[in-house]
Each structure stands twice: as C-alpha cells, then as structure tokens.
Design a protein around this motif. Structure first.
Motif, PDB file in Angstrom:
ATOM      1  N   GLU A  29      -0.337  -2.722 -26.124  1.00  0.00           N
ATOM      2  CA  GLU A  29      -0.757  -2.190 -27.407  1.00  0.00           C
ATOM      3  C   GLU A  29      -1.534  -3.280 -28.353  1.00  0.00           C
ATOM      4  O   GLU A  29      -2.582  -3.335 -28.600  1.00  0.00           O
ATOM      5  N   MET A  30      -0.680  -4.131 -28.354  1.00  0.00           N
ATOM      6  CA  MET A  30      -0.755  -5.474 -29.125  1.00  0.00           C
ATOM      7  C   MET A  30      -2.134  -6.352 -28.757  1.00  0.00           C
ATOM      8  O   MET A  30      -2.915  -6.651 -29.348  1.00  0.00           O
ATOM      9  N   GLU A  31      -2.179  -6.301 -27.338  1.00  0.00           N
ATOM     10  CA  GLU A  31      -3.332  -7.177 -26.683  1.00  0.00           C
ATOM     11  C   GLU A  31      -4.487  -6.224 -26.783  1.00  0.00           C
ATOM     12  O   GLU A  31      -5.455  -6.622 -27.158  1.00  0.00           O
ATOM     13  N   GLU A  32      -4.362  -5.100 -26.723  1.00  0.00           N
ATOM     14  CA  GLU A  32      -5.455  -4.010 -27.020  1.00  0.00           C
ATOM     15  C   GLU A  32      -5.965  -4.144 -28.356  1.00  0.00           C
ATOM     16  O   GLU A  32      -7.313  -4.311 -28.426  1.00  0.00           O
ATOM     17  N   ASP A  33      -5.007  -4.252 -29.334  1.00  0.00           N
ATOM     18  CA  ASP A  33      -5.518  -4.336 -30.485  1.00  0.00           C
ATOM     19  C   ASP A  33      -6.236  -5.739 -30.873  1.00  0.00           C
ATOM     20  O   ASP A  33      -7.107  -5.802 -31.637  1.00  0.00           O
ATOM     21  N   LEU A  34      -5.672  -6.717 -30.338  1.00  0.00           N
ATOM     22  CA  LEU A  34      -6.290  -8.018 -30.550  1.00  0.00           C
ATOM     23  C   LEU A  34      -7.621  -8.352 -29.611  1.00  0.00           C
ATOM     24  O   LEU A  34      -8.178  -9.376 -29.437  1.00  0.00           O
ATOM     25  N   GLY A  35      -8.104  -6.806 -28.882  1.00  0.00           N
ATOM     26  CA  GLY A  35      -9.581  -7.304 -28.308  1.00  0.00           C
ATOM     27  C   GLY A  35      -9.580  -6.964 -26.830  1.00  0.00           C
ATOM     28  O   GLY A  35     -10.088  -7.614 -26.116  1.00  0.00           O
ATOM     29  N   GLY A  36      -8.742  -6.146 -26.558  1.00  0.00           N
ATOM     30  CA  GLY A  36      -8.464  -5.716 -25.021  1.00  0.00           C
ATOM     31  C   GLY A  36      -7.735  -6.109 -24.146  1.00  0.00           C
ATOM     32  O   GLY A  36      -7.096  -7.303 -24.767  1.00  0.00           O
ATOM     33  N   THR A  37      -7.596  -5.938 -22.969  1.00  0.00           N
ATOM     34  CA  THR A  37      -6.474  -6.363 -22.132  1.00  0.00           C
ATOM     35  C   THR A  37      -7.056  -7.046 -20.921  1.00  0.00           C
ATOM     36  O   THR A  37      -6.564  -6.885 -19.729  1.00  0.00           O
ATOM     37  N   ASP A  38      -8.150  -7.761 -21.284  1.00  0.00           N
ATOM     38  CA  ASP A  38      -8.760  -8.339 -20.370  1.00  0.00           C
ATOM     39  C   ASP A  38      -8.149  -9.764 -19.672  1.00  0.00           C
ATOM     40  O   ASP A  38      -8.404 -10.206 -18.526  1.00  0.00           O
ATOM     41  N   GLY A  39      -7.264 -10.320 -20.463  1.00  0.00           N
ATOM     42  CA  GLY A  39      -6.277 -11.499 -19.831  1.00  0.00           C
ATOM     43  C   GLY A  39      -5.646 -11.111 -18.590  1.00  0.00           C
ATOM     44  O   GLY A  39      -5.284  -9.919 -18.599  1.00  0.00           O
ATOM     45  N   GLN A  40      -5.563 -11.787 -17.625  1.00  0.00           N
ATOM     46  CA  GLN A  40      -4.961 -11.405 -16.411  1.00  0.00           C
ATOM     47  C   GLN A  40      -4.092 -12.694 -16.029  1.00  0.00           C
ATOM     48  O   GLN A  40      -3.966 -13.865 -16.542  1.00  0.00           O
ATOM     49  N   TYR A  49       3.229 -20.999 -11.447  1.00  0.00           N
ATOM     50  CA  TYR A  49       3.447 -20.410 -12.840  1.00  0.00           C
ATOM     51  C   TYR A  49       3.846 -21.346 -13.868  1.00  0.00           C
ATOM     52  O   TYR A  49       3.401 -20.991 -14.811  1.00  0.00           O
ATOM     53  N   GLY A  50       4.612 -22.448 -13.229  1.00  0.00           N
ATOM     54  CA  GLY A  50       5.052 -23.381 -14.321  1.00  0.00           C
ATOM     55  C   GLY A  50       3.979 -24.122 -14.937  1.00  0.00           C
ATOM     56  O   GLY A  50       3.650 -24.499 -16.115  1.00  0.00           O
ATOM     57  N   SER A  51       2.863 -24.398 -14.209  1.00  0.00           N
ATOM     58  CA  SER A  51       1.678 -25.285 -14.522  1.00  0.00           C
ATOM     59  C   SER A  51       0.383 -24.396 -14.917  1.00  0.00           C
ATOM     60  O   SER A  51      -0.416 -25.347 -15.652  1.00  0.00           O
ATOM     61  N   ALA A  52       0.305 -23.008 -14.795  1.00  0.00           N
ATOM     62  CA  ALA A  52      -0.976 -22.344 -14.989  1.00  0.00           C
ATOM     63  C   ALA A  52      -0.874 -22.120 -16.443  1.00  0.00           C
ATOM     64  O   ALA A  52      -0.118 -21.950 -17.234  1.00  0.00           O
ATOM     65  N   LYS A  53      -2.330 -21.754 -16.973  1.00  0.00           N
ATOM     66  CA  LYS A  53      -2.504 -21.386 -18.294  1.00  0.00           C
ATOM     67  C   LYS A  53      -1.851 -20.086 -18.501  1.00  0.00           C
ATOM     68  O   LYS A  53      -2.136 -19.280 -17.622  1.00  0.00           O
ATOM     69  N   LYS A  54      -1.369 -19.674 -19.531  1.00  0.00           N
ATOM     70  CA  LYS A  54      -0.654 -18.582 -19.800  1.00  0.00           C
ATOM     71  C   LYS A  54      -1.689 -17.560 -20.408  1.00  0.00           C
ATOM     72  O   LYS A  54      -2.685 -17.896 -21.178  1.00  0.00           O
TER      73      LYS A  54
END
Lengths: 450, 228, 520
Positions: free
Chosen positions: C196-207, C132-137
C-alpha cells in the motif's frame, strides 16, 4: 592410458557407423537430444541394442524402414553381408513353423534312422531379426521365448546356446491381420522404438543411388557364409569359421566403402568397458524411485494386473494409480544396460541421470499397461510419437520432476536405511512417495497407515 | 540379508539446514503447545459447549489458562499467530469466545515483552475478554473492532484499542488505563474500582455499579459526573 | 563482450543442469531486455539480460551472475510455482487478501521468489545470495524481502532495518508445499502495508532483481493442463472466472495456437464459464472406441502340436512331419476359430436438450451438473467422430431458446450449453424435429421436468425412433406423467436424480451403453 585410447578408437568407429547409416542408409530426422547432441531415437536405440546384446521392438507404419534399419545396423555392427541377414530373418505369419524358425531334422539322416538337427540360420546367427512379430500367432511367439531370453535353442534332443546375440523384431500397428504380442514375450524386449516417416524432403532421396543398402552386399562372401551355415559341423567350430568370414567381410567393407566396422573382439571390449562404467547415486536413486512408482500398491502390497486399485486412493497422484500392471524385474536390467551403453557411446565416465532419462521412455513404453481413463486423457493430445511412447515419455517427465524436487530427501532416506540395516539406531525417513514406503517395508516395518 | 542400500553408505545423513527450517520448527512446536493448552482449557472449563460469564468462572478459567501455559517460551508473534489460528475455522473445531479471550489474555500477561501489539482488524471472529487482568508495566495495543469485556479486571496495565470495544469495557478494573479510539458499548466501566477509561467515540452506556475509577469521553471527564 | 557472454552461458548451463538433476528445459539464451531485471522466461525458455549481467559484473564474477540467474529460473520450474494451476491458486489467495490485481501479482511474485530461492539455497551451492547482496534494491518491499532472506538463510546481504516484518515473514513455512495456500495468505497480509505504501508512492512497478513471473513462461499445453486442474479444484465457475479473468489477455496471448481446444478464437474474449465446463469435462473423458473383434466362424490351422499315438490322423501336417508317422517327429495342426475385426459401426450423432429455466442452476454462478453432464456426453460423441446438436430451452415461445445445429466445434457446443435463460420452461418440439436426420441421432434430455407443455414432448417421444435418455432432477407430478406415458417405450429411458452431482455419472454410463457395449 592405452586402454583409454583403444576405447576412444572403438567409440569413434561406432560414431562413424552411426553417421554412415544416418547419412546413407536410414535417412531420418533427429527426434531426441541427449547432452546437447541430436539423435534419431530408432537408429540410436538399434545401435545400442546391437552393442549391448539387447532386444528391440521396432514399430511403425509399413514401409517406413523398420526392418531395413535393423538390417543395416546388424550388417555393420556384426559384419554380416545383407544377403546373409536376409536369409536368416524370420517373417511373422500364421503358418510359420518351429522347423522354419528353429531347426528341422536332417531328412537324409532321418531316413537312415538318425536324429540330426539342421539348425535354422536364425538360430545360428548372432543377429536375429523377426519381421512382423505380431503376425505370429501367440503360440508361435512362445516358441521363440526361450531362445530370445537366453539365446538357448532346442529342437528334438539337440540344443545350442548363442554366446553372443541380439534381437530385432518389427511390428506394424494393429490391423486386421495382427495378433497381440504375448505379455511374457513383450516384456523380454529391452526397448521399443518407432521408425518414423523421415519427412517429405528426406523421403525424396530414399531408394536413390547408394541409399538402398546394395553397398552392404557381397555375393561371393554371402555364398561362403551360406555354405558354412549349411555345413553339419559342431556349433563352436561353425561360429569360429563364421567369425573368420565376418572379418573378411569387414575388410571388404573397409576397402570398398571406407567404413570401419567392429570385430567380435572389439564388441567384447566395448561391452567390457561399458560394464565397468559406474552408476552415479542419482541414477541409482532415480531408478529405484521409478520402479517404486510402477510397482507399489499400498492397498494390495504390489501392483497386479488383475487387481484394480480404489478410486480416491491416497497415492492417486503417482503412476501406481495410472497403470494396471506391475513393472517386471527385466525393466531395471534393460534400463541399466542401455544407460551404460549410452554413457559409453557419449564417452562419459559415469552413468548419470540424463542417460537414464533418455533411455527410460523406450524401456517403459511396451511394458506399461495404462488404465483406460488415463489413456482417454492423453490419446487426443498433440504429439509426435505413437501413444505408447508418448505416454511413457510424459510419465518419465512427471517422475523426473518429482525426483528433482526431492532428490536430496530420497538419497537421505536411502542413506539412513543403509545405516539402519548396518545396526545404527535411527528412524527411517518418512515421506509420501512410494519409495519411502518401500524403504520402510525393506526395513521390516509394518506400514499400513497413510 | 543383503543390505539393498549399501550404495548410499557414503551419503551423509545430515542435510544442509538453513535458519528458516529451525525457525519454522520452533514456531510449530510453540503453536502446537499453545493449541494443546487451549483445547485442554476448553475441555476442562466448558461443559456442554456453554460457558457462562460469571465472576468465579472467569477467575477459574484464567487460573487454568495460566497454568496451561507455564514454562512455555513464546513471544508476541506467536500470540498474533495464535489469534489467526483461532480465527481459522479449520484449525479448531470450535472456538468459544470467552475462554479464547481469557486464554489470549493469559498469554499476553505472561509474555516476556512489555509492549504488545495485536492486529485483529482482518479477522472474521470477534475476540472478547482481551486485556483481562493486564498487569502494571504492560502495554497492549489492539487494532480492530473488539467484543465484550475488553480490559475487564485490568490491574495497572495500559490498554490501547485502535477501534471499538463492545459492552462491559473495563468491567471490574482496579487500576491502569484503557484508551479506545472508537466507541464502547453498554455498561462501560461496570464494577470499576480504579483506573481510567478514555473513549474518543460515543459511549453506549455506563455501568451502574461502580466503586471507583474515572471515565473520560473525548478528554472530558464523564464519570464520576460532577454532580455525583 | 556479448559474444563472451554467450560462450559463458554455454559453459555454465550444463553445470547448472547437472546440479539440478537435468531439468526438462530448453537451452537458455542471452537476450536484451531491461537492465534492472535479470531474467525473462517465455514458454519455459530462459532469457538472461545482457545489461543486467554487465551491470552486475564489477561486483560479481560474470559466471556467478549467470549461474545464479539460471539457478533462480530453474528453481521456479522445480519448486514454485511448479505449474500454472499452482500459480493461479497462489495468486487467487493473494488477491483475496489484497483485493487489488497489481498488488496481488507482486505479492505472488515475491512469494514464489522466496520459495524458489530458499529451496535452491537450502539444497544446492548457489550464487543466488551473492546476486541479492549485490543487486540494486527495488523499494521498501524489496528491501524487506532482502531482510527476510538474511534472516532465513543466515547470510549477510547488507540490509539494515525491517526487523519486525522480516521476523514475521520468517515464520512462514515456505518449503512446505502443502501449506502454500495458507502461507501466501499470511505473506500477503504481512506485506500489505508495504504494498500500500508503494502504491501511495506511485504504483507497484518496482520489481525483484530477478524479474517478475508472467504467464508467458508456460507453454500452451501447460496452460491447458493448469486450467483443467484449476476447474477441478475450485468449487464454482464463479471462483474460476474470478481467478482467470484477471489474466484474460495473458491467457489469450499464450494460447493463440491452441485456440479451438481452449474455447477461444480470434477476436473473442476469454469465455471463462465455457472454459470452466470444457476443462472440467476433460476430467471425465471416455476412451475412443476400438474396433470390436468378432469370431470369423471358420476354423484355421493355428499352430502345431506333437502327434501322439491314439490321436486322429486327419490333422497331421505331412510337410512338417517329413512324411513320417512317428511320435516326436509327426506334427498335427491345432485349429482355432479365427477372430477378425468387426465392422466398426458409425457412431450416431447426438442431440442434447438442456433445460436452462429459472429452476435449474445458473451455470455461471454455481457448478451446474446438468451442463457438465451434457458436456461429458457431447465430448464422448465428438471423440468418436460424431456430431452434436444442442437445444437449450427455457421459455421457448418468448424467445428463451438457443439452437446449435450439428457441429463438431466443442467451443460452440459448450457455449450453447452454458447459456442460461432463467425463465419459464416450455419447449418447441418442432425445433427438436428440425434437428432429426436419417442417421437417427441419440437424444439426451436434462431437465427438472417442470415443463409446461410436457404433453407435447411426451407425444413427440412416443413417435420418434431415437434412443432417448431423459435425466430429471427431483420428483413432481410432471415426472409421474412423463414416466407413465413413456413406460412402454423401450427406446426411452428415464433416470431420476436426487443429487445433481450424479448427472455426469449417469449420462456417461448411458453413453457407455450406447457407444461402448458390444453390439452398439
């Protein structure tokens, strides 16, 4: 160092035997995996039974190699020609008598007024095979109870005690001609396995050249075995002479077939190094965990087959609510014994959870009486094992999963209990699983509330 | 007797603990004490499950609430979570709105934080008496539609309602400021003695008995009216 | 490199298995997949992304990356979601709060990650925090979750900010399984604004860097078990449907092999109502009938007992007595009456008459005990190799009827049982007669008896030879008529049910009488 080398050498012999039987005599598919190795459960358990002087019940359809697999294992582990083993087998049928199973009076001597017992080959040999044990009426099953349990055979006023022995019994699935195996006898079996159909492709080779066990016969030696077994000499002397013959048969096998086998001393050595293998803490804790689930009853103090627990019991999720009987004290003995043997065979330095997990379904399958409704839920499920073994495997999976989740807590509870018994002032760990309740009971707490 | 646990002698009894376990334990302790205080208050102050809004009764309930939470260390997260507990029908067998609001107000007024935000918009129950006696130096932001007597007896604090308030908003307040983004109900500012109420939406009606203070609607002074 | 990774995985896996006390999971494999996600779990098999491991390698030892990913995957199996039913229930709670499938899925994924990873970190030595410390957020929510990890694990994962949200999230008792339902509700509420903020910014695809949790991770057997548990736990078929229909595609895909058992078939949608009753009824299964034992009527020599002076001579076995009459040597036969397996009588077929008029419960909205009872009865007959026919009636004259001829297809039977007409109540006895066979099937009638042409039915039952069990709900004048008309008929039994919940119990009791009692 020398000891380790010797141990490895003995292990190698056993592996060679396993491979030889698997490749030549008992053709079957692997159906279990332990630490990355594949095994056929029937063959593996038979081998372990022979190694650790166990008792195995082999079930299966007629003609699927139940008896022959046991015969091969006995012949090779104990160095007896197949003909001698055949002569010592007891076959289960209603007319079977004590005289055929255990011994009879020497008729010549009897006519002279002397009471001398002629022991059956079954009682004398260290390898004992009972074919179709469930065709023996229940009273006759009881007849072999004592012998099976302690190697102790009595007839008239005479008695012999087998110093080394193992038992293999076969049983067909229930049909018109079978009886049930009485509960005390079935509990005496360490493991139950199924001899499965090998599949069409392997079945094609069965009975072909070299696969019918002829290689394990030596008529000359068989005759010598027969004559020693028929002689009226004291038991220890007879066993000594038998051992000598066994060694000769071993040499014969090595010369003829290139198979190395085990002498009495080898087997003794294996057992001794097997016994010295320590159990790791997870093995210890998990076995307690399993026993607690199969013996605990909050309402009646312990499981009893004549007392049914209430619907809606708090412990509904645990196996104590799914079984009718209480697991016996022979169960942990079998589990420990066979796990140690397996660990020895795999060359591990400790007996761990994986050994136990592999052995548990076979030690539980015949000992567990499931409630009708639990059977109803499972009986139609897709599976590759007979229902008893399948249900035991599922039960072990369930308990193992529960254990993995709370292993830390269980070990901690046991450690705290240890300190409490030693006099430290601590509170026992409370938890939901029966093991925590059992610990509290052992610490003298009156545990009534849920 | 044989020690059947001897094999586990070497197992250390203290297990690894991560901060989560401490946080959760501490939180549970506080929530238990808050719940205990609330239930005691209800038992003492509410007879026959009826609680009458009467000045002396309100004062007495508030005093009892304050003494119930004495010596308790908590923060606004605890207050917000306690609101959720009050909203949860399973947590409390009965929730009587008046004492619940007064108890919450006592918690807010005695909290260490000066600025407190409570998100109440998703709760099914309506909270009354929030902001009761909010003292000077405290700012309370309430999100959601609230019940009656919001900001009653306000004494110097700043109460912001991002939503609506019911009847008797700011009743008996002596100082401070109430800002409501939605509407307020009947008798807004009843018995008001000082301070200001600002309402961005409609006002259902003004209290008739007023002794001071000002009420603004959309920035325009509406009480006292120029004619008064 | 790729060969090396396979080797490393082979070395690391036994260690990870031992650490987690040998979970029942197949050997993991290195796979392709996205580089942003470390894991994919299908039917309990773990696939580790080569790209992800390679990308992480400069920052972290490859072995550690693989070990951490395996720890994460095994922890999911061991702690959360634990099983398919729990997964669905967590999702349902999140959906209640978030009202949006994608957002609820994401919240559930993160919640399960927090539970599983925290479980692992709190109990084992694991490189999960290092990953978690090294992975891209992944985005704001991902960063917030990293901030939460920092707070609840007491480790620095290099995240700044997110004080308030992480403080709020850290108060949730993730390790307490009993409160997960409430915990995920609080969790979803707390992260709602970020979703909601992520959805506004273009969906919840990030995981999450560890990957998301599709239903493919479960075996079809687990799915079946899970649906069974879920059916038992949710209050109504409506709730069941609400949860299950969001996963229609996934469940269909995952259970293609076990189509019939699941009530599914090629080219058909997921019939959640039917599955609900099928799964619910599985909790009331009766065992398969065993062949009865009967006394053979003849005595046979069962076992030997020692002969004692005074005992009759005729039972002496001369062979085992070696021709001697001597106590201790001489043995007598003890004779027992033999037991043999009785003739297993074939199970009769069964006709189920079920009333689906407006006065009955709509099985799609609420739990219909009538449908459940009928389902239990049909299961019992099916399990004993019989066939079941269904006559579902409302106002039969105006088309309100559905007939299923004798079938062994559980799916078809349940589909017919679950059909709801909701109109008047009138049945056509000729249709029932059309289902009669030479084998004389058993008949189960479940109704509230407000049948307008009840006299026709009474007439019919008076003439028929079948064993009839009529279960009716409530009491009215029709019931009285029916009872008095049937009073003399021994083959017709009538059960009045005040509480609908009693129907399955009564039906099963009757089936037991018919099929399981001696002589049945």
């Amino acid at each position: 160092m020398i000891e380790e080398k010797r141990n490895n050498d003995l292990r190698k012999v056993v592996w060679e035997l396993y491979a030889y039987i698997q490749d030549n005599l008992y053709l079957n598919r692997p159906d279990m995996q332990i630490k990355g190795r594949e095994f056929n459960s029937a063959l593996l358990m038979s081998l372990l039974t022979g190694l650790c002087e166990g008792k195995e019940l082999i079930i299966g359809e007629p003609g699927l190699g139940k008896t022959t697999s046991a015969e091969y294992v006995c012949a090779l582990l104990y160095r007896f020609p197949l003909g001698t083993i055949w002569g010592s087998e007891v076959s289960g049928h209603p007319e079977q008598t004590e005289e055929k199973i255990i011994g009879r009076p020497d008729l010549g001597k009897l006519n002279k007024g002397e009471e001398v017992v002629v022991w059956s080959h079954f009682a004398l040999l260290p390898v004992k095979i009972v074919d179709e044990i469930n065709r023996l009426p229940e009273t006759k099953q009881s007849m072999i109870l004592d012998g099976v349990d302690r190697g102790n055979w009595e007839y008239l006023n005479a008695a012999i005690i087998n110093e080394e022995y193992c038992l293999f019994a076969t049983a067909n699935y229930q049909d018109r001609g079978t009886n049930t195996i009485v509960a005390p006898l079935i509990d005496r079996f360490d493991v139950m396995v199924e001899s499965k159909h090998p599949g069409a492709n392997l079945a094609y080779f069965i009975g072909g050249h070299g696969s019918n066990g002829v290689r394990l016969r030596s008529e000359e030696l068989e005759a010598e075995f027969h004559s020693v077994l028929s002689e009226n000499i004291p038991y220890p002397v007879r066993m000594k002479r038998l051992d000598e013959l066994c060694d000769r048969f071993g040499e014969w096998l090595e010369a003829q077939e290139g198979i190395r086998t085990l002498s009495v001393a080898d087997r003794r050595e294996i057992r001794s190094s097997k016994r010295s293998l320590p159990f790791d803490l997870d093995f210890n804790a998990f076995l307690r965990f399993v026993v607690s689930e199969l013996s605990f009853c909050h309402h009646f103090g312990q499981k009893r087959s004549n007392e049914a627990c209430d619907a809606g019991c708090h412990f509904t999720g645990y196996l104590c609510n799914a079984v009718r009987n209480c697991v016996s004290n022979r169960f942990p003995i079998s589990a420990r014994n066979f796990s140690q043997a397996l660990a020895w065979l795999l060359g591990d330095e400790e007996v761990d959870l994986e050994h136990l997990k592999a052995v548990l379904p076979f030690t539980l399958a015949h000992r567990t009486q499931w409630k009708e409704e639990v059977v109803a839920q499972r009986e139609k499920e897709q599976r590759s094992d007979p229902l008893e073994i399948y249900m035991a495997k599922q039960a072990v999976k369930e308990m193992h999963r529960r254990y993995m989740e709370q292993a830390g807590e269980v070990k901690n509870a046991l450690a705290v209990a240890c300190r409490i018994v030693e006099g430290e002032s601590m509170r026992p760990v409370e938890g939901d699983h029966p093991i925590y309740w059992e610990i509290r009971r052992d610490l003298g707490e009156e545990v009534t509330e849920v | 007797m044989k020690n059947p646990f001897l094999d586990f002698q070497s197992v250390p009894c203290r297990k690894k603990e991560i901060p989560l376990e401490r946080i959760v334990r501490a939180r549970k302790e506080i929530m238990d004490r808050l719940s205990e205080g609330y239930l005691r208050l209800v038992e003492e102050e509410v007879k026959d499950l009826v609680w009458l809004v009467e000045h002396s009764h309100v004062v007495r309930t508030y005093s009892a609430a304050v003494s119930a939470i004495q010596d308790l260390q908590y923060d606004q997260d605890d207050i917000e979570e306690f609101c959720a507990e009050l909203d949860n029908a399973n947590a409390f067998p009965y929730m009587i709105s008046g004492p619940a609001g007064i108890y919450l107000s006592a918690l807010i007024n005695n909290a260490a934080e000066e600025h407190i935000l409570l998100r109440l918009s998703e709760y099914e129950r309506t909270f009354h008496f929030l902001g009761y006696r909010l003292p000077e130096g405290k700012t309370l932001v309430l999100q959601g539609n609230l019940g009656d007597f919001i900001g009653a007896g306000l004494c110097g604090g700043r109460l912001m309602v991002e939503g609506t308030a019911g009847n008797w908003c700011g009743a008996g307040m002596t100082g401070g400021e109430i800002l409501v983004t939605g509407y307020t109900g009947q008798k807004t500012g009843e018995w008001m003695r000082g301070g200001e109420i600002h309402v961005d939406g409609p006002i259902g009606g003004f209290g008739r008995a007023r002794f001071g203070g000002k009420i603004y609607q959309r920035g325009k002074l509406v009480v006292p009216h120029e004619s008064e | 490199m790729s060969r090396d990774l396979d080797e490393i995985l082979k070395q690391v896996w036994p260690r990870v298995r031992k650490k987690h006390l040998f979970p029942e999971l197949p050997n993991p494999e290195m796979g392709g997949g996205e580089s942003s996600v470390g894991l994919d779990i299908r039917a309990k098999k773990i696939f580790i992304s080569r790209e992800f491991v390679s990308e992480m390698s400069p920052a972290l030892d490859t072995e550690k990356v693989i070990e951490g990913l395996l720890d994460h995957a095994v922890s999911h199996y061991l702690s959360c979601p634990w099983d398919f039913a729990t997964h669905l229930k967590l999702y349902a709670k999140a959906k209640d709060v978030l009202k949006n499938k994608d957002m609820a899925l994401k919240a559930t994924d993160y919640f399960m990650d927090v539970v599983a990873d925290t479980h692992c970190v709190s109990r084992k030595d694991t490189p999960i925090p290092k990953i978690y410390g090294s992975a891209k957020k992944g985005g704001a929510l991902d960063e917030a979750i990293h901030a939460l990890y920092q707070r609840i694990w007491g480790l620095d994962l290099g995240v700044k900010g997110y004080e308030e949200i992480s403080r709020k999230l850290s108060r949730i008792p993730y390790l307490d399984r009993n409160t997960w339902q409430e915990s995920i509700r609080r969790f979803s509420k707390a992260v709602k604004f970020l979703l909601e903020m992520e959805e506004d910014l273009g969906g919840t695809d990030g995981q999450s860097p560890m990957g998301s949790h599709s239903l493919q991770q479960y075996s079809s057997q687990e799915l079946e078990e899970g649906l069974k548990d879920l059916a038992l736990e949710v209050g109504t078929p409506y709730e069941f449907k609400k949860i299950v229909q969001d996963f229609e595609d996934e469940i269909l895909q995952a259970t293609q092999a076990g189509g019939e058992a699941m009530g599914l078939g090629p080219g058909q949608g997921l019939d959640a109502d039917t599955i609900y009753y099928m799964k619910l009824a599985e909790n009331y299964l009766l065992p398969i009938r065993k062949l009865p034992m009967e006394k053979s009527g003849s005595l046979y020599p069962h076992h030997h007992t020692p002969w004692e002076v005074g005992k009759p001579y005729q039972e002496i076995d001369p062979w085992t007595s070696f021709g001697k009459i001597m106590p201790g040597i001489t043995q007598t036969w003890q004779r027992f009456e033999g037991e043999v397996f009785g003739k297993g009588e074939g199970t009769p077929d069964c006709i189920i008459l079920i009333d689906s008029s407006g006065s009955m419960t709509d099985p799609k909205q609420h739990l219909s005990h009538a449908v459940l009872g009928a389902g239990c009865a049909s299961d019992a007959y099916l399990r004993n190799d019989a066939q079941v026919a269904v006559y579902n009636f409302s106002d039969a004259r105006s088309g309100g009827q559905k007939i299923l001829s004798y079938s062994r297809s559980r799916k078809m039977i349940y589909r017919t049982l679950c059909h709801y007409f909701g109109g008047g109540t009138r049945l056509l006895v000729e249709k029932i007669d059309g289902l009669q066979t030479d084998k004389v099937p058993d008949i189960f009638l479940i109704t509230d008896m407000q049948i307008t042409n009840l006299e026709n039915l009474i007439q019919y039952f008076n003439d028929c030879k079948n064993r009839v069990t009529a279960v009716h709900i409530g009491d009215n004048k029709h019931v009285k008529n029916f009872r008095s008309a049937m009073a003399l008929r021994k083959n017709v039994e009538i059960y009045a049910v005040e509480k609908k919940e009693d129907i399955p119990r009564i039906v099963l009791g009757k089936v037991k009488d018919y099929l399981y009692s001696p002589g049945s």
